[in-house]
Design a protein around this motif. Structure first.
Motif, PDB file in Angstrom:
ATOM      1  N   GLU A  40      35.478  24.666  48.711  1.00 16.44           N
ATOM      2  CA  GLU A  40      34.821  26.579  49.343  1.00 16.44           C
ATOM      3  C   GLU A  40      34.560  26.757  50.932  1.00 16.44           C
ATOM      4  OE1 GLU A  40      32.660  29.152  46.403  1.00 16.44           O
ATOM      5  OE2 GLU A  40      34.873  28.764  45.329  1.00 16.44           O
ATOM      6  N   VAL A  41      34.735  27.471  52.060  1.00 15.60           N
ATOM      7  CA  VAL A  41      34.558  27.160  53.571  1.00 15.60           C
ATOM      8  C   VAL A  41      34.336  28.409  53.442  1.00 15.60           C
ATOM      9  CG1 VAL A  41      35.609  25.176  53.794  1.00 15.60           C
ATOM     10  CG2 VAL A  41      37.077  26.936  53.828  1.00 15.60           C
ATOM     11  N   SER A  42      33.772  29.634  52.964  1.00 18.16           N
ATOM     12  CA  SER A  42      33.885  30.625  53.347  1.00 18.16           C
ATOM     13  C   SER A  42      33.862  31.517  52.073  1.00 18.16           C
ATOM     14  CB  SER A  42      34.772  31.065  54.416  1.00 18.16           C
ATOM     15  OG  SER A  42      34.638  32.959  54.336  1.00 18.16           O
ATOM     16  N   ASP A  43      33.663  33.216  52.113  1.00 17.52           N
ATOM     17  CA  ASP A  43      33.680  34.241  51.083  1.00 17.52           C
ATOM     18  C   ASP A  43      35.493  34.633  51.168  1.00 17.52           C
ATOM     19  OD1 ASP A  43      34.148  35.238  53.451  1.00 17.52           O
ATOM     20  OD2 ASP A  43      32.890  37.295  52.345  1.00 17.52           O
ATOM     21  N   HIS A  44      36.414  34.066  51.581  1.00 19.29           N
ATOM     22  CA  HIS A  44      37.891  34.442  51.981  1.00 19.29           C
ATOM     23  C   HIS A  44      38.095  32.656  51.565  1.00 19.29           C
ATOM     24  CE1 HIS A  44      38.180  37.737  53.298  1.00 19.29           C
ATOM     25  NE2 HIS A  44      36.615  37.466  53.811  1.00 19.29           N
ATOM     26  N   CYS A  45      38.900  32.581  51.033  1.00 17.13           N
ATOM     27  CA  CYS A  45      39.850  31.442  51.080  1.00 17.13           C
ATOM     28  C   CYS A  45      41.186  31.441  52.234  1.00 17.13           C
ATOM     29  CB  CYS A  45      40.749  31.640  49.977  1.00 17.13           C
ATOM     30  SG  CYS A  45      40.058  31.154  48.155  1.00 17.13           S
ATOM     31  N   PRO A  46      41.352  29.885  52.849  1.00 18.04           N
ATOM     32  CA  PRO A  46      42.137  29.708  53.960  1.00 18.04           C
ATOM     33  C   PRO A  46      43.571  29.487  53.508  1.00 18.04           C
ATOM     34  CG  PRO A  46      40.475  27.466  53.123  1.00 18.04           C
ATOM     35  CD  PRO A  46      40.320  28.683  52.610  1.00 18.04           C
ATOM     36  N   LEU A  47      44.340  29.820  53.779  1.00 21.72           N
ATOM     37  CA  LEU A  47      45.517  30.400  53.847  1.00 21.72           C
ATOM     38  C   LEU A  47      46.374  29.341  54.316  1.00 21.72           C
ATOM     39  CD1 LEU A  47      46.052  34.181  54.080  1.00 21.72           C
ATOM     40  CD2 LEU A  47      45.643  32.950  52.025  1.00 21.72           C
ATOM     41  N   ASP A 107      46.560  34.740  42.856  1.00 23.46           N
ATOM     42  CA  ASP A 107      45.543  36.506  42.270  1.00 23.46           C
ATOM     43  C   ASP A 107      44.622  37.067  42.914  1.00 23.46           C
ATOM     44  OD1 ASP A 107      43.719  34.092  41.347  1.00 23.46           O
ATOM     45  OD2 ASP A 107      43.260  34.070  40.053  1.00 23.46           O
ATOM     46  N   GLY A 108      43.942  35.873  44.253  1.00 18.55           N
ATOM     47  CA  GLY A 108      43.785  36.529  45.056  1.00 18.55           C
ATOM     48  C   GLY A 108      43.319  35.943  46.320  1.00 18.55           C
ATOM     49  N   THR A 109      42.451  36.486  47.302  1.00 20.77           N
ATOM     50  CA  THR A 109      42.594  35.100  48.347  1.00 20.77           C
ATOM     51  C   THR A 109      40.878  34.877  48.389  1.00 20.77           C
ATOM     52  OG1 THR A 109      42.625  37.161  50.375  1.00 20.77           O
ATOM     53  CG2 THR A 109      44.323  35.892  49.600  1.00 20.77           C
ATOM     54  N   ARG A 110      40.084  35.564  48.110  1.00 18.93           N
ATOM     55  CA  ARG A 110      38.573  35.574  48.142  1.00 18.93           C
ATOM     56  C   ARG A 110      37.948  34.525  46.773  1.00 18.93           C
ATOM     57  NH1 ARG A 110      36.851  40.245  50.815  1.00 18.93           N
ATOM     58  NH2 ARG A 110      34.494  38.950  51.354  1.00 18.93           N
ATOM     59  N   VAL A 153      51.754  35.346  49.719  1.00 14.86           N
ATOM     60  CA  VAL A 153      50.290  35.592  49.035  1.00 14.86           C
ATOM     61  C   VAL A 153      50.994  36.110  47.714  1.00 14.86           C
ATOM     62  CG1 VAL A 153      47.977  36.458  48.507  1.00 14.86           C
ATOM     63  CG2 VAL A 153      48.460  35.601  51.046  1.00 14.86           C
ATOM     64  N   THR A 154      51.284  37.125  47.606  1.00 12.25           N
ATOM     65  CA  THR A 154      51.873  37.566  46.590  1.00 12.25           C
ATOM     66  C   THR A 154      53.343  37.170  45.939  1.00 12.25           C
ATOM     67  OG1 THR A 154      52.536  39.525  47.446  1.00 12.25           O
ATOM     68  CG2 THR A 154      50.613  39.607  47.638  1.00 12.25           C
ATOM     69  N   ALA A 155      53.789  36.791  46.978  1.00 14.49           N
ATOM     70  CA  ALA A 155      55.282  36.097  46.931  1.00 14.49           C
ATOM     71  C   ALA A 155      55.472  34.909  45.765  1.00 14.49           C
ATOM     72  CB  ALA A 155      56.051  35.677  47.612  1.00 14.49           C
ATOM     73  N   GLY A 157      38.378  43.740  44.060  1.00 17.41           N
ATOM     74  CA  GLY A 157      39.355  43.385  44.741  1.00 17.41           C
ATOM     75  C   GLY A 157      39.451  42.141  44.704  1.00 17.41           C
ATOM     76  N   LYS A 158      39.740  40.593  45.258  1.00 16.50           N
ATOM     77  CA  LYS A 158      40.029  40.235  45.102  1.00 16.50           C
ATOM     78  C   LYS A 158      40.433  39.449  46.845  1.00 16.50           C
ATOM     79  CE  LYS A 158      36.671  38.751  42.834  1.00 16.50           C
ATOM     80  NZ  LYS A 158      35.242  38.335  43.081  1.00 16.50           N
ATOM     81  N   PHE A 159      42.162  40.793  47.025  1.00 12.79           N
ATOM     82  CA  PHE A 159      42.403  40.401  48.139  1.00 12.79           C
ATOM     83  C   PHE A 159      42.023  40.972  48.845  1.00 12.79           C
ATOM     84  CE2 PHE A 159      45.334  40.509  43.762  1.00 12.79           C
ATOM     85  CZ  PHE A 159      46.512  39.119  44.870  1.00 12.79           C
ATOM     86  N   ALA A 160      42.426  40.219  50.435  1.00 21.59           N
ATOM     87  CA  ALA A 160      42.088  40.744  51.765  1.00 21.59           C
ATOM     88  C   ALA A 160      43.460  40.192  52.800  1.00 21.59           C
ATOM     89  CB  ALA A 160      40.604  40.512  51.853  1.00 21.59           C
TER      90      ALA A 160
END
Length: 266
Positions: free
Chosen positions: A255-262, A220-223, A214-216, A231-234
Motif C-alpha cells: 500500500e503506497v497511498s490511499d489509492h491503489c496503483p493501476l 471491487d474498488g481502487t482504494r 477496472v470494472t471489466a 465507496g471504494k471506486f475512484a
C-alpha cells in the motif's frame, strides 16, 4: 510497455511509495495529487482546509524524480496555494505529473484544464481547478505509438454523483486524447476521476470507443485500507484496443497511498 496510474496522496506514504517505484519503475507513470514547494527545503508541510488537515511531502515531485532518475518528468500545476510549517505559510504548487523513461521517445504532448483554470492565488473554492496532461510515445516493440492522457477529476463536497461540471470535464479529457492521438495509435485514458462506475463520465469515454479496465476486470474498488469512507471506486484506466492489453491489475500490495496503483502492460 508498462504504464502505471496513481493518486500519490501528496506523498503521505512516501517511505513505501518511493522504494516501490525505484525497484521496478514503469515506462510511464501518471501521478496525481503531486506537491511541489521549491521555496522550502522542509521535508513535510501541512495542508489545512477547515477540519481537513493532512501531512504533505513538501517536495513530492522532487522526491519522485530522485527515485526515477532515468525518467523525464513534467509537472503540471493546477493551483498555487499555501501549506503550513507550524504557523508559517509556505507557497506551494499542487497538480499532477507524468514520468516517461528516457528510452521511450516523446513525440507529442498535451496539457490543459478539464475544470476551471489555473488558480494562482490560493487553491480556491470547491470544486477546485483540475488539470490534465498527456504524452504520445513510440513503442518500437509494439510497432506503434501510444498516447496516454490522465487527469485528477474534480472533488465535489456533495459526493461523486453526476454533475454538468463532471460531464464537461469528461468531454474535455476525451477531446485532449483525440487531439494528441493519430490514426493507428493505441489510446490510454486514466486517472483519479472521483466518480462511481455507473457515472456519466465513463459513459462519455466509452462512447468514444474506450474500454474501462477496472470494472471489466471485476475489481471491487481502487482504494486501500487507508481510505475508510464508503465507496471504494475512484480510479480508472481505459484503452481503445483491449486486444493490446497483456496484463492489467489493481495493485493491492504494497500500500503506497490511499489509492491503489493501476498497472497496464501492453
Amino acid at each position: 510497455m508498462r504504464i502505471t496510474c496513481l493518486n500519490g496522496w501528496g506523498g503521505t506514504l512516501h517511505d513505501h511509495l518511493l522504494p516501490w517505484l525505484a525497484d521496478a519503475p514503469p515506462d510511464i507513470l501518471c501521478l496525481q495529487e503531486v506537491v511541489h514547494s521549491p521555496d522550502t527545503e522542509a521535508d513535510w508541510l501541512t495542508y489545512r482546509d477547515g477540519d481537513h488537515v493532512l501531512p504533505q511531502r513538501a517536495n513530492f515531485f522532487r522526491d519522485v524524480c530522485a527515485a526515477m532518475p532515468d525518467h523525464q518528468a513534467v509537472f503540471c500545476p493546477a493551483a498555487r496555494g499555501v501549506l503550513w510549517q507550524g504557523e508559517t505559510a509556505i507557497p506551494s504548487f499542487w497538480g499532477l505529473a507524468t514520468f516517461v523513461h528516457r528510452a521511450r521517445p516523446i513525440i507529442g504532448q498535451v496539457q490543459g484544464f478539464v475544470h476551471k483554470d489555473y488558480a494562482h492565488d490560493g487553491y480556491g473554492e470547491h470544486p477546485r481547478s483540475r488539470s490534465a496532461h498527456g504524452v504520445r510515445v513510440h513503442d518500437a516493440d509494439l510497432g506503434r505509438s501510444v498516447s496516454v492522457v490522465h487527469m485528477h477529476g474534480l472533488r465535489d463536497l456533495a459526493g461523486k454523483m453526476d454533475t454538468p461540471e463532471r460531464a464537461a470535464q469528461a468531454a474535455r479529457l476525451r477531446d485532449m486524447s483525440r487531439q494528441m492521438s493519430r490514426p493507428g495509435d493505441l489510446r490510454v485514458v486514466c486517472g483519479d476521476f472521483n466518480v462511481l462506475p455507473d457515472s456519466e463520465t465513463l459513459e462519455i469515454l466509452r462512447a468514444d470507443g474506450l474500454t474501462e479496465l477496472v470494472t471489466a476486470g471485476g475489481h471491487d474498488g481502487t482504494r486501500t485500507s487507508h481510505y475508510t469512507k464508503p465507496g471504494k471506486f475512484a480510479d480508472y484506466m481505459l484503452v481503445d484496443d483491449p486486444d493490446a492489453v497483456r496484463r492489467f491489475d489493481v495493485v493491492r500490495a504494497p500500500e503506497v497511498s490511499d489509492h491503489c496503483p493501476l498497472e497496464l502492460e501492453l
